[in-house]
Design a protein around this motif. Structure first.
Motif, PDB file in Angstrom:
ATOM      1  N   UNK A 167       0.812  -1.217   0.000  1.00 13.55           N
ATOM      2  CA  UNK A 167       0.000   0.000   0.000  1.00 13.55           C
ATOM      3  C   UNK A 167       0.851   1.275   0.000  1.00 13.55           C
ATOM      4  N   UNK A 168       2.172   1.108  -0.127  1.00 13.67           N
ATOM      5  CA  UNK A 168       3.063   2.268  -0.153  1.00 13.67           C
ATOM      6  C   UNK A 168       3.183   2.785  -1.579  1.00 13.67           C
ATOM      7  N   UNK A 169       2.855   4.034  -1.830  1.00 10.51           N
ATOM      8  CA  UNK A 169       2.957   4.564  -3.197  1.00 10.51           C
ATOM      9  C   UNK A 169       4.409   4.635  -3.666  1.00 10.51           C
ATOM     10  N   UNK A 170       4.593   4.445  -4.955  1.00 12.63           N
ATOM     11  CA  UNK A 170       5.936   4.499  -5.532  1.00 12.63           C
ATOM     12  C   UNK A 170       6.580   5.859  -5.282  1.00 12.63           C
ATOM     13  N   UNK A 171       5.768   6.901  -5.238  1.00 10.14           N
ATOM     14  CA  UNK A 171       6.303   8.250  -5.034  1.00 10.14           C
ATOM     15  C   UNK A 171       6.998   8.379  -3.686  1.00 10.14           C
ATOM     16  N   UNK A 172       6.521   7.643  -2.670  1.00 10.62           N
ATOM     17  CA  UNK A 172       7.137   7.722  -1.345  1.00 10.62           C
ATOM     18  C   UNK A 172       8.551   7.157  -1.368  1.00 10.62           C
ATOM     19  N   UNK A 173       8.744   6.048  -2.079  1.00  8.76           N
ATOM     20  CA  UNK A 173      10.079   5.459  -2.201  1.00  8.76           C
ATOM     21  C   UNK A 173      10.991   6.370  -3.012  1.00  8.76           C
ATOM     22  N   UNK A 174      10.466   6.897  -4.106  1.00 13.71           N
ATOM     23  CA  UNK A 174      11.255   7.795  -4.942  1.00 13.71           C
ATOM     24  C   UNK A 174      11.669   9.042  -4.165  1.00 13.71           C
TER      25      UNK A 174
END
Length: 242
Positions: A167-174
């Protein structure tokens, strides 16, 4: 644990001789079950850990870290892990972990990002190990995870390494990678495990898959040469020591 495990009633359509065969096999396993329960009851730390995590009551017959570990090995690893936590961790942190709670270890200030923090707790499923180190956003979204177990006095086992949660958006990792100048969340956790091993004088880090048997060493090939136990489990480091 016994109520979940044992049933001495004959199932529908089951013959008497089949029930007798099942009871004979249950009696053999019951001895192993009670031996495991006695080992849990022998230490106050393990009793409290089992009360917080009932899965420990049946750890003797469930796959734990590696399917190649027998009951005696699982029993020794569980006992060694909790002894390490209570001996080496700060008292309040050790008590919190044993009791099934979570602990916020540190908050990370990032350049141009909202930040993240490190958390330590028992994993929701204990098959891969006894302790999970998490990197979370301030909104509690998982960026990376690493499941650890402390074995003996000089070793830490890595049973699983995971990336961002479903449920973690890719934007958070980026955003984290950009704000930390290129550091990937899983790389951060592995570097922290190496630092933890150095801090506590642990000379060996083992990466153990559930079915494939893999061994690794902090000090390279020579450090593993005399380790008969891990050789027997199939742990053979590559030329790079990994």
């Amino acid at each position: 644990a016994l109520r979940r495990r044992w049933s001495l009633r004959r199932a529908a359509g089951e013959s008497r001789w089949r029930l007798a065969l099942h009871m004979a096999s249950w009696l053999r396993l019951f001895v192993r079950q009670t031996r495991w329960l006695r080992s849990l009851d022998a230490r106050d730390t393990l009793r409290r850990a089992a009360q917080a995590d009932p899965g420990l009551y049946e750890r003797w017959h469930r796959p734990y870290i590696s399917t190649h570990f027998d009951g005696g090995t699982r029993r020794r690893i569980v006992s060694s892990h909790y002894a390490f936590v209570m001996r080496r961790f700060p008292a309040r942190l050790g008590e919190r972990i044993v009791s099934g709670g979570s602990a916020r270890l540190a908050t990370l200030r990032l350049d141009g990002a909202t930040g993240a923090y490190l958390s330590l707790r028992k994993p929701s499923r204990g098959e891969a190990g006894a302790l999970v180190l998490l990197l979370l956003t301030l909104d509690k979204q998982v960026l990376a995870s690493c499941i650890l177990t402390f074995d003996r006095r000089d070793s830490v086992i890595i049973g699983a390494v995971g990336g961002a949660g479903p449920h973690t958006p890719v934007e958070a990792v980026r955003e984290f990678i950009q704000a930390s100048h290129g550091l990937h969340p899983t790389d951060l956790l592995l570097s922290l495990v190496r630092k933890l091993a150095t801090l506590h004088g642990l000379t060996r880090i083992r990466a153990v898959a559930s079915s494939a048997r893999v061994g690794a060493s902090l000090r390279g090939d020579d450090a593993d040469g005399g380790d008969a136990f891990w050789r027997a489990q199939g742990g053979v480091p590559a030329a790079s020591g990994c």
